[in-house]
Design a protein around this motif. Structure first.
Motif, short mmCIF file in Angstrom:
data_model
loop_
_atom_site.label_atom_id
_atom_site.label_comp_id
_atom_site.label_asym_id
_atom_site.label_seq_id
_atom_site.Cartn_x
_atom_site.Cartn_y
_atom_site.Cartn_z
N PRO A 59 0.84 -1.20 0.00
CA PRO A 59 0.00 0.00 0.00
C PRO A 59 0.88 1.26 0.00
O PRO A 59 1.99 1.24 0.51
CB PRO A 59 -0.79 -0.12 1.30
CG PRO A 59 -0.04 -1.09 2.15
CD PRO A 59 0.72 -1.99 1.23
N LEU A 60 0.37 2.32 -0.60
CA LEU A 60 1.13 3.57 -0.72
C LEU A 60 0.58 4.63 0.22
O LEU A 60 -0.59 4.58 0.60
CB LEU A 60 1.04 4.09 -2.16
CG LEU A 60 1.52 3.14 -3.25
CD1 LEU A 60 1.18 3.72 -4.62
CD2 LEU A 60 3.01 2.92 -3.13
N ILE A 61 1.42 5.59 0.53
CA ILE A 61 0.99 6.70 1.38
C ILE A 61 0.31 7.75 0.50
O ILE A 61 0.82 8.09 -0.57
CB ILE A 61 2.22 7.32 2.09
CG1 ILE A 61 2.82 6.29 3.05
CG2 ILE A 61 1.83 8.60 2.83
CD1 ILE A 61 4.18 6.70 3.62
N VAL A 98 -1.76 5.56 9.81
CA VAL A 98 -2.59 4.54 9.17
C VAL A 98 -3.92 4.54 9.91
O VAL A 98 -3.97 4.33 11.13
CB VAL A 98 -1.92 3.15 9.22
CG1 VAL A 98 -2.88 2.06 8.73
CG2 VAL A 98 -0.67 3.14 8.35
N LEU A 114 -6.72 -2.93 1.24
CA LEU A 114 -6.96 -2.90 2.69
C LEU A 114 -8.08 -1.92 3.04
O LEU A 114 -8.43 -1.05 2.25
CB LEU A 114 -5.68 -2.48 3.43
CG LEU A 114 -4.49 -3.44 3.33
CD1 LEU A 114 -3.26 -2.82 3.97
CD2 LEU A 114 -4.82 -4.77 4.01
N VAL A 117 -5.98 3.27 5.40
CA VAL A 117 -5.23 4.11 4.46
C VAL A 117 -4.11 4.83 5.23
O VAL A 117 -4.30 5.23 6.38
CB VAL A 117 -6.16 5.11 3.74
CG1 VAL A 117 -6.87 6.05 4.70
CG2 VAL A 117 -5.41 5.92 2.68
N PRO A 141 5.17 7.11 -3.27
CA PRO A 141 6.32 6.48 -2.61
C PRO A 141 7.59 7.22 -3.06
O PRO A 141 7.51 8.14 -3.87
CB PRO A 141 6.30 5.05 -3.15
CG PRO A 141 5.73 5.19 -4.52
CD PRO A 141 4.78 6.38 -4.49
N SER A 142 8.73 6.80 -2.58
CA SER A 142 9.97 7.47 -2.96
C SER A 142 10.24 7.31 -4.46
O SER A 142 9.91 6.28 -5.06
CB SER A 142 11.13 6.94 -2.14
OG SER A 142 11.20 5.54 -2.24
N ILE A 182 5.85 5.89 10.49
CA ILE A 182 4.48 5.43 10.25
C ILE A 182 3.88 4.87 11.53
O ILE A 182 4.42 3.92 12.12
CB ILE A 182 4.41 4.35 9.15
CG1 ILE A 182 5.06 4.86 7.85
CG2 ILE A 182 2.96 3.96 8.88
CD1 ILE A 182 5.00 3.87 6.69
N LEU A 193 4.77 1.25 12.83
CA LEU A 193 5.03 0.34 11.71
C LEU A 193 6.39 0.60 11.06
O LEU A 193 6.97 -0.29 10.47
CB LEU A 193 3.95 0.48 10.64
CG LEU A 193 2.52 0.13 11.05
CD1 LEU A 193 1.61 0.22 9.84
CD2 LEU A 193 2.45 -1.27 11.65
N MET A 226 -4.87 -4.08 12.66
CA MET A 226 -5.16 -4.12 11.23
C MET A 226 -4.65 -5.38 10.52
O MET A 226 -3.72 -6.02 10.94
CB MET A 226 -4.51 -2.93 10.58
CG MET A 226 -3.03 -2.88 10.90
SD MET A 226 -2.20 -1.89 9.72
CE MET A 226 -1.18 -3.10 8.96
N ARG A 228 -2.69 -6.94 7.50
CA ARG A 228 -1.55 -6.42 6.74
C ARG A 228 -1.68 -6.65 5.24
O ARG A 228 -1.11 -5.94 4.46
CB ARG A 228 -0.24 -7.05 7.23
CG ARG A 228 0.19 -6.60 8.59
CD ARG A 228 0.23 -5.07 8.70
NE ARG A 228 1.21 -4.43 7.84
CZ ARG A 228 2.46 -4.27 8.15
NH1 ARG A 228 2.91 -4.66 9.31
NH2 ARG A 228 3.28 -3.67 7.33
P1 AMP Z 1 6.78 3.97 0.70
O1 AMP Z 1 6.26 3.11 -0.39
O2 AMP Z 1 8.27 3.95 0.83
O3 AMP Z 1 6.19 5.33 0.67
O4 AMP Z 1 6.30 3.30 2.04
C1 AMP Z 1 4.95 3.18 2.31
C2 AMP Z 1 4.89 2.44 3.59
O5 AMP Z 1 3.61 2.63 4.17
C3 AMP Z 1 5.10 0.96 3.45
O6 AMP Z 1 5.91 0.52 4.49
C4 AMP Z 1 3.69 0.42 3.57
O7 AMP Z 1 3.64 -0.90 3.99
C5 AMP Z 1 3.08 1.39 4.54
N1 AMP Z 1 1.63 1.49 4.44
C6 AMP Z 1 0.95 2.21 3.54
N2 AMP Z 1 -0.37 2.03 3.69
C7 AMP Z 1 -0.53 1.18 4.70
C8 AMP Z 1 -1.66 0.61 5.33
N3 AMP Z 1 -2.91 0.87 4.95
N4 AMP Z 1 -1.43 -0.24 6.34
C9 AMP Z 1 -0.17 -0.50 6.73
N5 AMP Z 1 0.93 0.00 6.19
C10 AMP Z 1 0.76 0.83 5.19
#
Ligand code: AMP
Ligand code: MG
Length: 318
Positions: A59-61, A98, A114, A117, A141-142, A182, A193, A226, A228
């Motif tokens: 999942p992405l931020i 999250v 999931l 978010v 993401p980065s 996170i 996390l 949650m 995963r």
């Molecule tokens: P990045 O891709 O480097 O920006 O990292 C995003 C991070 O956020 C990863 O470690 C994902 O597993 C975590 N992440 C994003 N959305 C969720 C979510 N809904 N639940 C748990 N972890 C999340």
């Protein structure tokens, strides 16, 4: 926006145009440079995985311009509100929360299916100008190829992404250089996390108590914690050319047996990625079907991540 110098305004406008047509944009944040896509557009989000050559759909931020915007996408508990307003506004520091997701038109690829978010407000003037001008959340993401280190300069972005580097908004070198911390607030107790730019002690000070840290698989699973990984309720079979009687059939490309749904009739992997979680979810009806059979998906490009996710869903391990 009103006081923005015109050159800066032009590049923000250009970035908005690209995002609106489903293209990627590299944006500076205070942590590292991000590879941004419109979080409501599944095809655009699929391009992130394709360009990064990520072998998995994590999942992405999502990034938003402020706490008020963030409330549109997730349910904020009192604790979440306190941490968000403090670390996103009062004393800005990189923190991703999250949270349980509200029912919205956010692409299901962003959250990898999931019900939670990950959301944050970056503390960088260019990122904030872009987010305010665009008005919609950006998944980011980065901006590096998978397994490369996160870029903190535009040169590093170019080095990692090569000739396919999308339009870059230059914000100079990133100040923090570390990813955001996170914190999962979707369950009964907060769980860390990922350690990152905001020290956990700072979070504990505002919360007034210690935080559980998730370490590998030995984590204490708190009640209501949650999920995963997305996992369907129904048994799932992969690489199937036909469905058994009673099974839902999820197609890809051309199929002889009629499919209930097709990830991409033309065999387009980006389209399939954008549809994956929503289609699985739609077919995951135990009252209606006894299982889900999925057609083979080639392993090239985004197909690796598609197959990875389907394999996890097929073995009940996830
Ligand atoms: P990045 O891709 O480097 O920006 O990292 C995003 C991070 O956020 C990863 O470690 C994902 O597993 C975590 N992440 C994003 N959305 C969720 C979510 N809904 N639940 C748990 N972890 C999340
Ligand atoms: Mg990264």
């Amino acid at each position: 926006m009103v006081n923005m110098p015109s050159k800066k305004k032009t590049s923000i406008n250009q970035a908005c145009t690209l995002l609106a047509q489903g293209d990627l944009v590299v944006m500076p944040t205070e942590t590292v440079y991000g590879l941004a896509a419109d979080a409501l557009n599944g095809h655009a989000v699929a391009k992130i995985y394709e360009l990064k050559k990520r072998p998995q759909f994590n999942p992405l931020i999502i990034h938003v311009s402020d706490y008020v915007q963030a409330q549109q996408w997730a349910y904020f508990t009192k604790v979440a509100e306190i941490l968000a307003t403090y670390f996103w506004h009062t004393q800005p520091s990189p923190l991703t929360l999250v949270l349980n997701k509200k029912p919205t038109n956010l692409s299901s690829l962003v959250t990898a299916g999931l019900e939670t978010v990950a959301i944050r407000v970056p503390h960088h003037p260019v990122a904030l100008d872009l987010l305010k001008a665009y008005g919609k959340p950006l998944a980011a993401p980065s901006a590096n190829r998978s397994l490369h280190i996160s870029p903190t300069t535009t040169e590093a972005v170019h080095q990692s992404l090569g000739p396919r580097t999308p339009f870059i908004l230059d914000g100079g070198p990133c100040q923090v250089g570390l990813e955001s911390t996170i914190l999962d607030l979707s369950g009964d107790v907060p769980v860390l996390l990922r350690p990152g730019g905001t020290p956990v002690e700072m979070l504990e000070e505002i919360l007034g108590h210690a935080i559980h840290q998730e370490v590998g698989t030995t984590a204490i699973k708190a009640p209501g914690m949650m999920k995963r990984h997305y996992a369907p309720q129904l048994p799932l079979r992969i690489n199937c050319l036909h469905a058994e009687p009673g099974e839902a059939f999820l197609g890809f490309g051309h199929n002889d047996q009629p499919a209930h749904l097709n990830l991409s009739k033309t065999g387009d992997l980006k389209e399939a990625a954008a549809n994956l979680f929503s289609m699985l979810n739609e077919l995951d009806k135990p009252g209606l079907f006894k299982g889900i059979a999925v057609m083979p998906i080639p392993l090239k490009g985004l197909g690796a991540a598609l197959n990875d996710r389907l394999q996890r869903a097929a073995s009940s391990e996830s």
